[in-house]
Scaffold this active site. Structure first.
Site, PDB file in Angstrom:
ATOM      1  CE  LYS A  80      -3.825   2.114   2.614  1.00 57.36           C
ATOM      2  NZ  LYS A  80      -4.705   2.002   3.800  1.00 57.36           N
ATOM      3  CB  SER A 155      -7.848   3.818   2.662  1.00 57.77           C
ATOM      4  OG  SER A 155      -7.032   3.257   3.678  1.00 57.77           O
ATOM      5  CB  SER A 179      -8.366   1.148   5.632  1.00 58.29           C
ATOM      6  OG  SER A 179      -9.056   2.368   5.602  1.00 58.29           O
TER       7      SER A 179
END
Lengths: 469, 61
Positions: A80, A155, A179
């Site tokens: 990420k 996210s 997330s």
């Protein structure tokens, strides 16, 4: 012939260690698959395929010389793009950080690399990890391989969509309000938000310092355990890092769930809730009972506090973390995200302190409930993946914003700072994945993983392949 | 949140914290702030007197 890109990380690691396949073959297969689908799937912000292939060749050389690095030797992973990667841009999903190149790895990235894993690229995230839909005005919304135009969730959108699409078998996510678990549920993969402080956040762009949690996402729970074995541990460079007894999360997967008490809250969870999600959850509870668990209702009225407490903490702390930059460069941000950050300037310190005090009380109530049961179960997300343009949903006759619908359940375990994992537990009539979430007491990460592993071993929801993969 | 934040007070607050005070920008920001105020309002009803603030703020209770 086995499709390498459909293999779990643990299977790949075993085959590489046994020299049945090389790391070059493994990484090459994932990279070729990602390359073939091209940038229009918007999973990668900065692919590092050439470096990954070079790392794979090195891994094969090391293995041939009898020097495996660790349990993930030669296995690719996605990062990420809020985790620092030495010498590689780390954008945090924002145009503001497009030129930021850290000179060291985040602790989690470093640990995975030391265990032999190979990063294949920096993957998409909601800007500064501030939102659950997966949308990103600068880098686009990653394609959810289960449905064109469907939100992948956020996210950690790129990690979720990337694992589900077969671009890498495992990856790093982060979880402030859901997330890791939201994209895991919406993309049909597995993810765990560990106990707060168990995994170092050093080198991870902050959003809400008292809730941010780093953690793994993968196809299977076994892979999550394998990753957590590598990731869990104290780090003096993360102020909230904890020193916990060393646990072998892989070995702890065995033993089943016979006699475990699984509590299902009677409050908060059930409205608003999509009917198909409710049906899949009920079926999952029957499966757990069939595996020997005792499923029982529990009363936890404090769950109704979830939205105001989460908002009071998250928005204020997000503005603490990024407000100064938003003031200076907000015109270069996604304007919806900008306004969300700016709204934090209107939260009085008294409201923030009240939310923090309420969070402590909330966490105590959840901990008290977990003295009566071993685990708490609920759906991960109140809806299957909405369409990207759906700002509002009607669930069970109740109108709710997509954003709130995605966040309302996962936040429970962020506020409690307790571990919780999501695994696939069914599909909607539109063939969209539905997630089951189990949470446990602080530092009961191994128990949570054992329970979802036992469920996963008895079901095949996680084995289904998405149509757009 | 400040109750009944009038347009003038909202604009003044925005200027005070350094936000872009362009009326068009503030017009778009105001609903976001009002929605947040609505979400935070239930905090008032949560009894927290038994939780010392020293335990709560700092994030390491």
């Amino acid at each position: 012939m086995t499709d390498i890109t459909s293999l779990p990380a643990s299977d790949l690691a075993g085959r590489i260690a046994a020299k049945e396949i090389s790391s070059t073959e493994a990484v090459g297969a994932f990279v070729a698959h990602a390359d073939a689908l091209g940038p229009e799937v918007r999973v990668f912000i900065t692919p590092t395929f050439e470096q990954a292939m070079a790392d794979a060749r090195t891994a094969d050389t090391e293995l041939a010389a009898g020097r495996p690095r660790g349990p993930l030797h030669g296995v690719p992973f996605g990062v990420k793009d809020i985790y620092w990667s030495a010498g590689i841009p780390t954008t945090s999903g924002s145009a503001l950080d497009a030129e930021f190149v850290p000179d060291e790895d985040a602790t989690a990235v470093r640990l995975l690399r030391e265990a032999g894993a190979i990063p294949v690229g920096k993957v998409n995230t909601v800007e500064f990890a501030f939102g659950p839909t997966g949308q990103n005005a600068t880098y686009g919304m990653p394609r959810n391989p289960w449905g064109e135009g469907r939100m992948p969730g956020g996210s950690s959108s790129g990690t979720g969509a990337g694992v589900a699409s077969g671009f890498f078998p495992m990856g790093l996510g982060s979880d402030t309000g859901g997330s890791i678990r939201i994209p895991s549920a919406l993309c049909g993969i597995s993810g765990i938000k560990p106990t707060f402080g168990l995994v170092s956040r050093y080198g991870v762009t902050p959003l809400s310092h008292s809730l941010d949690t780093a953690g793994p996402m993968a196809r299977t729970v076994e892979d999550l355990a394998l990753m957590l074995n590598v990731l869990a541990g104290p780090d003096e460079r993360d102020p909230v890092s904890i020193t916990a007894p060393r646990v072998d999360y892989v070995a702890s997967l065995q033993g089943g769930i016979g006699g475990l008490r699984v509590g299902v809250p009677v409050q908060y969870v059930w409205e608003p809730l999509d009917t198909d999600v409710a049906l899949a959850f009920e079926a999952a509870m029957r499966t757990l009972e069939g595996l020997g668990a005792q499923v029982m209702e529990i009363s936890l009225p404090e769950l109704e506090w979830t939205p105001p407490v989460a908002a009071g903490i998250t928005i204020a702390e997000a503005t603490m973390a990024h407000g100064a930059r938003v003031l200076e460069h907000g015109d270069r941000m996604d304007q919806v995200t900008r306004r969300r950050f700016e709204s934090g300037f209107f939260v009085p310190a008294t409201a923030y302190a009240k939310a923090q005090r309420a969070r402590v009380k909330y966490a105590r109530a959840v901990a008290q409930a977990l003295t009566r049961v071993d685990l708490i179960a609920m759906p991960t997300v109140a809806t299957p993946a909405p369409l990207a343009e759906q700002d509002m949903l009607t669930l069970g006759g109740v109108e709710i914003s997509s954003r709130e619908a995605l966040l309302r359940l996962t936040r429970v375990f962020n506020l409690a700072r307790m571990p919780s994992a999501s695994v696939p537990c069914g599909f909607s009539p539109d063939a969209l994945p539905i997630g089951l979430m189990l949470g446990g007491a602080r530092l009961d990460d191994a128990l949570v993983l054992r329970a979802v592993h036992t469920y996963q071993a008895a079901t095949d929801w996680h084995l289904r392949q998405p149509p757009l993969g | 949140m400040a109750p009944e934040l009038t347009p003038d007070a909202f604009s003044a607050w925005a200027r005070a914290v350094g936000l872009n005070a362009d009326p068009e920008h503030l017009e778009k920001l105001r609903p976001e702030v009002e929605a947040l105020a609505g979400r935070l309002a239930p905090l008032d009803a949560i009894p927290v007197d038994d939780i010392p603030i020293e335990q709560a703020v700092g994030g390491l209770e």
